[in-house]
Design a protein around this motif. Structure first.
Motif, PDB file in Angstrom:
ATOM      1  N   TYR A  54     -11.234   9.762  -0.477  1.00  0.00           N
ATOM      2  CA  TYR A  54     -11.971   9.349  -1.555  1.00  0.00           C
ATOM      3  C   TYR A  54     -12.116   7.564  -0.764  1.00  0.00           C
ATOM      4  O   TYR A  54     -11.374   6.981   0.644  1.00  0.00           O
ATOM      5  CB  TYR A  54     -11.386   8.805  -2.742  1.00  0.00           C
ATOM      6  CG  TYR A  54      -9.579   8.839  -2.175  1.00  0.00           C
ATOM      7  CD1 TYR A  54      -9.648   7.360  -2.169  1.00  0.00           C
ATOM      8  CD2 TYR A  54      -8.948   9.768  -2.432  1.00  0.00           C
ATOM      9  CE1 TYR A  54      -8.052   6.847  -1.946  1.00  0.00           C
ATOM     10  CE2 TYR A  54      -7.470   8.985  -1.598  1.00  0.00           C
ATOM     11  CZ  TYR A  54      -7.087   7.996  -1.743  1.00  0.00           C
ATOM     12  OH  TYR A  54      -5.733   7.310  -1.537  1.00  0.00           O
ATOM     13  N   ARG A  55     -12.963   6.531  -0.910  1.00  0.00           N
ATOM     14  CA  ARG A  55     -13.204   5.284  -1.301  1.00  0.00           C
ATOM     15  C   ARG A  55     -12.894   4.434  -2.660  1.00  0.00           C
ATOM     16  O   ARG A  55     -13.677   5.372  -3.919  1.00  0.00           O
ATOM     17  CB  ARG A  55     -14.067   5.099  -0.221  1.00  0.00           C
ATOM     18  CG  ARG A  55     -14.372   5.159   0.938  1.00  0.00           C
ATOM     19  CD  ARG A  55     -15.226   4.666   1.778  1.00  0.00           C
ATOM     20  NE  ARG A  55     -15.829   5.424   3.007  1.00  0.00           N
ATOM     21  CZ  ARG A  55     -15.201   4.593   4.505  1.00  0.00           C
ATOM     22  NH1 ARG A  55     -14.783   3.446   3.662  1.00  0.00           N
ATOM     23  NH2 ARG A  55     -15.697   5.097   4.842  1.00  0.00           N
ATOM     24  N   VAL A  56     -12.653   3.701  -2.901  1.00  0.00           N
ATOM     25  CA  VAL A  56     -12.434   2.828  -3.551  1.00  0.00           C
ATOM     26  C   VAL A  56     -13.045   1.604  -3.897  1.00  0.00           C
ATOM     27  O   VAL A  56     -13.344   0.690  -3.091  1.00  0.00           O
ATOM     28  CB  VAL A  56     -10.498   1.650  -4.210  1.00  0.00           C
ATOM     29  CG1 VAL A  56     -11.249   1.302  -5.579  1.00  0.00           C
ATOM     30  CG2 VAL A  56      -9.610   2.966  -4.115  1.00  0.00           C
ATOM     31  N   LEU A  57     -13.916   1.788  -4.986  1.00  0.00           N
ATOM     32  CA  LEU A  57     -15.133   0.543  -5.438  1.00  0.00           C
ATOM     33  C   LEU A  57     -14.433  -0.199  -6.635  1.00  0.00           C
ATOM     34  O   LEU A  57     -14.914   0.273  -7.472  1.00  0.00           O
ATOM     35  CB  LEU A  57     -16.406   0.737  -5.411  1.00  0.00           C
ATOM     36  CG  LEU A  57     -17.596   0.366  -5.450  1.00  0.00           C
ATOM     37  CD1 LEU A  57     -17.381  -0.911  -4.094  1.00  0.00           C
ATOM     38  CD2 LEU A  57     -19.425   1.056  -5.778  1.00  0.00           C
ATOM     39  N   GLY A  58     -14.600  -2.123  -6.340  1.00  0.00           N
ATOM     40  CA  GLY A  58     -14.616  -2.573  -7.389  1.00  0.00           C
ATOM     41  C   GLY A  58     -15.928  -2.928  -7.802  1.00  0.00           C
ATOM     42  O   GLY A  58     -17.099  -2.646  -8.206  1.00  0.00           O
ATOM     43  N   GLY A  59     -15.110  -4.307  -7.670  1.00  0.00           N
ATOM     44  CA  GLY A  59     -16.639  -5.351  -7.603  1.00  0.00           C
ATOM     45  C   GLY A  59     -17.973  -5.177  -7.225  1.00  0.00           C
ATOM     46  O   GLY A  59     -19.040  -5.975  -7.054  1.00  0.00           O
ATOM     47  N   GLY A  60     -17.655  -4.660  -6.015  1.00  0.00           N
ATOM     48  CA  GLY A  60     -18.626  -4.648  -4.507  1.00  0.00           C
ATOM     49  C   GLY A  60     -18.729  -5.770  -4.051  1.00  0.00           C
ATOM     50  O   GLY A  60     -20.017  -6.303  -3.202  1.00  0.00           O
ATOM     51  N   SER A  61     -17.724  -6.811  -4.203  1.00  0.00           N
ATOM     52  CA  SER A  61     -18.540  -8.025  -3.317  1.00  0.00           C
ATOM     53  C   SER A  61     -17.173  -8.223  -1.982  1.00  0.00           C
ATOM     54  O   SER A  61     -17.195  -7.035  -1.920  1.00  0.00           O
ATOM     55  CB  SER A  61     -18.172  -9.446  -4.094  1.00  0.00           C
ATOM     56  OG  SER A  61     -16.568  -9.056  -4.329  1.00  0.00           O
ATOM     57  N   GLY A  64      -5.553  -4.154 -16.392  1.00  0.00           N
ATOM     58  CA  GLY A  64      -6.507  -3.048 -14.690  1.00  0.00           C
ATOM     59  C   GLY A  64      -6.900  -3.597 -14.642  1.00  0.00           C
ATOM     60  O   GLY A  64      -8.124  -4.156 -14.041  1.00  0.00           O
ATOM     61  N   GLY A  65      -6.881  -3.180 -13.198  1.00  0.00           N
ATOM     62  CA  GLY A  65      -7.622  -2.835 -11.277  1.00  0.00           C
ATOM     63  C   GLY A  65      -9.018  -3.078 -11.715  1.00  0.00           C
ATOM     64  O   GLY A  65      -9.754  -3.524 -10.487  1.00  0.00           O
ATOM     65  N   GLY A  66      -9.922  -2.407 -13.671  1.00  0.00           N
ATOM     66  CA  GLY A  66     -11.086  -2.365 -13.275  1.00  0.00           C
ATOM     67  C   GLY A  66     -11.543  -3.717 -13.761  1.00  0.00           C
ATOM     68  O   GLY A  66     -12.557  -3.512 -14.621  1.00  0.00           O
ATOM     69  N   VAL A  67     -10.609  -4.431 -14.686  1.00  0.00           N
ATOM     70  CA  VAL A  67     -11.331  -5.832 -15.122  1.00  0.00           C
ATOM     71  C   VAL A  67     -11.982  -7.023 -14.471  1.00  0.00           C
ATOM     72  O   VAL A  67     -11.682  -7.197 -13.560  1.00  0.00           O
ATOM     73  CB  VAL A  67      -9.547  -6.671 -15.513  1.00  0.00           C
ATOM     74  CG1 VAL A  67     -10.151  -7.769 -16.748  1.00  0.00           C
ATOM     75  CG2 VAL A  67      -8.971  -5.456 -16.506  1.00  0.00           C
ATOM     76  N   PRO A  68     -13.148  -7.208 -15.111  1.00  0.00           N
ATOM     77  CA  PRO A  68     -13.838  -8.082 -13.748  1.00  0.00           C
ATOM     78  C   PRO A  68     -13.198  -9.372 -13.831  1.00  0.00           C
ATOM     79  O   PRO A  68     -12.429 -10.194 -14.625  1.00  0.00           O
ATOM     80  CB  PRO A  68     -15.211  -8.432 -14.637  1.00  0.00           C
ATOM     81  CG  PRO A  68     -15.354  -7.247 -15.134  1.00  0.00           C
ATOM     82  CD  PRO A  68     -13.770  -6.555 -15.826  1.00  0.00           C
ATOM     83  N   LEU A  69     -13.031  -9.760 -12.409  1.00  0.00           N
ATOM     84  CA  LEU A  69     -12.363 -11.327 -12.140  1.00  0.00           C
ATOM     85  C   LEU A  69     -13.001 -12.432 -12.832  1.00  0.00           C
ATOM     86  O   LEU A  69     -11.825 -13.392 -13.437  1.00  0.00           O
ATOM     87  CB  LEU A  69     -11.614 -11.408 -10.940  1.00  0.00           C
ATOM     88  CG  LEU A  69     -11.106 -12.295 -10.493  1.00  0.00           C
ATOM     89  CD1 LEU A  69      -9.458 -12.646 -10.870  1.00  0.00           C
ATOM     90  CD2 LEU A  69     -10.752 -13.084  -9.529  1.00  0.00           C
ATOM     91  N   GLN A  85     -13.758  -7.499  -8.969  1.00  0.00           N
ATOM     92  CA  GLN A  85     -12.648  -6.383 -10.056  1.00  0.00           C
ATOM     93  C   GLN A  85     -11.112  -6.950  -9.439  1.00  0.00           C
ATOM     94  O   GLN A  85     -10.833  -7.510  -8.327  1.00  0.00           O
ATOM     95  CB  GLN A  85     -12.722  -5.576 -10.205  1.00  0.00           C
ATOM     96  CG  GLN A  85     -14.171  -5.336 -11.189  1.00  0.00           C
ATOM     97  CD  GLN A  85     -14.839  -3.672 -10.894  1.00  0.00           C
ATOM     98  OE1 GLN A  85     -13.475  -2.620 -10.974  1.00  0.00           O
ATOM     99  NE2 GLN A  85     -15.258  -3.238 -11.673  1.00  0.00           N
ATOM    100  N   VAL A  86     -10.610  -7.096 -10.412  1.00  0.00           N
ATOM    101  CA  VAL A  86      -8.626  -7.552 -10.050  1.00  0.00           C
ATOM    102  C   VAL A  86      -7.848  -6.708  -9.336  1.00  0.00           C
ATOM    103  O   VAL A  86      -7.564  -7.335  -8.328  1.00  0.00           O
ATOM    104  CB  VAL A  86      -8.482  -7.339 -11.376  1.00  0.00           C
ATOM    105  CG1 VAL A  86      -6.614  -7.535 -11.467  1.00  0.00           C
ATOM    106  CG2 VAL A  86      -8.430  -8.151 -12.652  1.00  0.00           C
ATOM    107  N   GLY A  87      -8.367  -5.369  -9.054  1.00  0.00           N
ATOM    108  CA  GLY A  87      -7.865  -4.142  -7.573  1.00  0.00           C
ATOM    109  C   GLY A  87      -8.439  -4.548  -6.737  1.00  0.00           C
ATOM    110  O   GLY A  87      -7.262  -5.008  -6.342  1.00  0.00           O
ATOM    111  N   GLY A  88      -9.341  -5.045  -6.865  1.00  0.00           N
ATOM    112  CA  GLY A  88      -9.945  -5.509  -5.424  1.00  0.00           C
ATOM    113  C   GLY A  88      -9.805  -6.981  -4.780  1.00  0.00           C
ATOM    114  O   GLY A  88      -9.491  -6.787  -3.588  1.00  0.00           O
ATOM    115  N   ALA A  89      -9.494  -7.378  -5.950  1.00  0.00           N
ATOM    116  CA  ALA A  89      -9.289  -9.384  -5.291  1.00  0.00           C
ATOM    117  C   ALA A  89      -7.792  -9.539  -5.419  1.00  0.00           C
ATOM    118  O   ALA A  89      -7.456  -9.636  -4.362  1.00  0.00           O
ATOM    119  CB  ALA A  89      -9.350  -9.904  -7.015  1.00  0.00           C
TER     120      ALA A  89
END
Length: 300
Positions: free
Chosen positions: A54-61, A104-109, A133-137
């Protein structure tokens, strides 16, 4: 998959939504092929999604996805994993500082930063304008010259292939654009450590940090392409190499800021990779990518 952009959809045994989708729609650059996307809303759904590569995708930046997509499952956090509780924890907060409930990690920063400003809570205003998103950031310790995510973290919850753990920043070897969290781990939730201030003071700091971004391009872009080597501006080095405005296909080294590659419309990942190769070939100083590349360089 059927025609017209309609995707096959199914539900996993734990209730996760599974769809085959073009990843370009989830990235700030707007490029990337298809993959099997899992939208997970619970620990059980996340654990199931992590049973296969798997890979994890947040806000995509800060992300460039190959035109052929990726073979792995792509996980996106949803539901309760994209909710926030900013209520101060009375056992951990003080007159000057608060520790929040779980975010949550999926919250938009960007939305989170705006809410903290309205509440007069400081420490993260230096991340204003980052489309993550918070998790990716947290995973990449996103930030600007005026602040980064680890300025405002108290506890980080991480899903690993072996189970879920909670750590503090002191437990991690974090630094510039790096959290020290391994690639195959998922930041599911965090608790924030914030300083009490006023909405006016926080807004003033946000405006100051945002002013420094005015020269950045407004078109589709992943963000800064390269990390600043040894405190020297990567953008200045690229500019001095005469590369501003260089175009390959529909990807362009932005005239406004040479450390940004933009999508003029219809750009491909191959176009972007070609520009990155041009930059590396022309700048004498070795440059380290700030972008995450899918597939990862040197891996399938």
């Amino acid at each position: 998959m059927t025609g017209g952009g309609v995707t096959d959809r199914t539900v996993s045994r734990t209730g996760a939504r599974v769809e085959r989708l073009p990843l370009a729609r989830f990235t700030t650059l707007g490029v990337g092929g298809e993959a099997e996307v899992w939208s997970v809303a619970s620990a059980a759904q996340l654990a199931e999604a992590m049973e296969q590569p798997y890979r994890v995708l947040g806000g995509g930046s800060n992300l460039v996805i190959a035109d052929e997509g990726v073979p792995e499952r792509v996980i996106r956090l949803a539901g309760p994993l994209a909710e926030r509780d900013l209520t101060p924890d009375p056992g951990l907060s003080s007159a000057d500082e608060i520790v929040t409930g779980w975010v949550g990690g999926g919250v938009p920063l960007p939305g989170l930063i705006r809410q903290l400003q309205k509440l007069g809570l400081s420490n993260l205003e230096g991340t204003v304008g980052i489309p993550a998103q918070v998790g990716g950031a947290v995973w990449m310790n996103a930030g600007t010259r005026y602040g980064e995510m680890f300025d405002g973290l108290h506890t980080i919850e991480i899903a690993t292939p072996q189970g879920t753990v909670q750590v503090t920043p002191a437990d991690l070897a974090w630094g510039y654009r790096d959290s020290g969290i391994p690639r195959n781990h998922v930041v599911t939730r965090v608790r924030l450590k914030l300083r009490r201030s006023t909405p006016e003071d926080v807004l003033a700091k946000m405006d100051f940090a945002d002013q420094a971004r005015k020269g950045q391009p407004k078109m589709k872009t992943p963000g800064c392409a390269f990390k600043n080597p040894g405190g020297v501006s990567a953008g200045r080095l690229i500019d001095e190499a005469g590369l501003k405005g260089t175009r390959i296909g529909n990807a362009l080294i932005a005239p406004e800021h040479a450390n940004f590659i933009v999508n003029l419309g219809g750009a491909t990942a191959a176009d972007v990779h070609a520009l990155l190769d041009v930059i590396r070939g022309r700048v004498a100083v070795p440059l380290e990518l700030e972008y995450e590349l899918w597939p990862t360089q040197g891996q399938p």
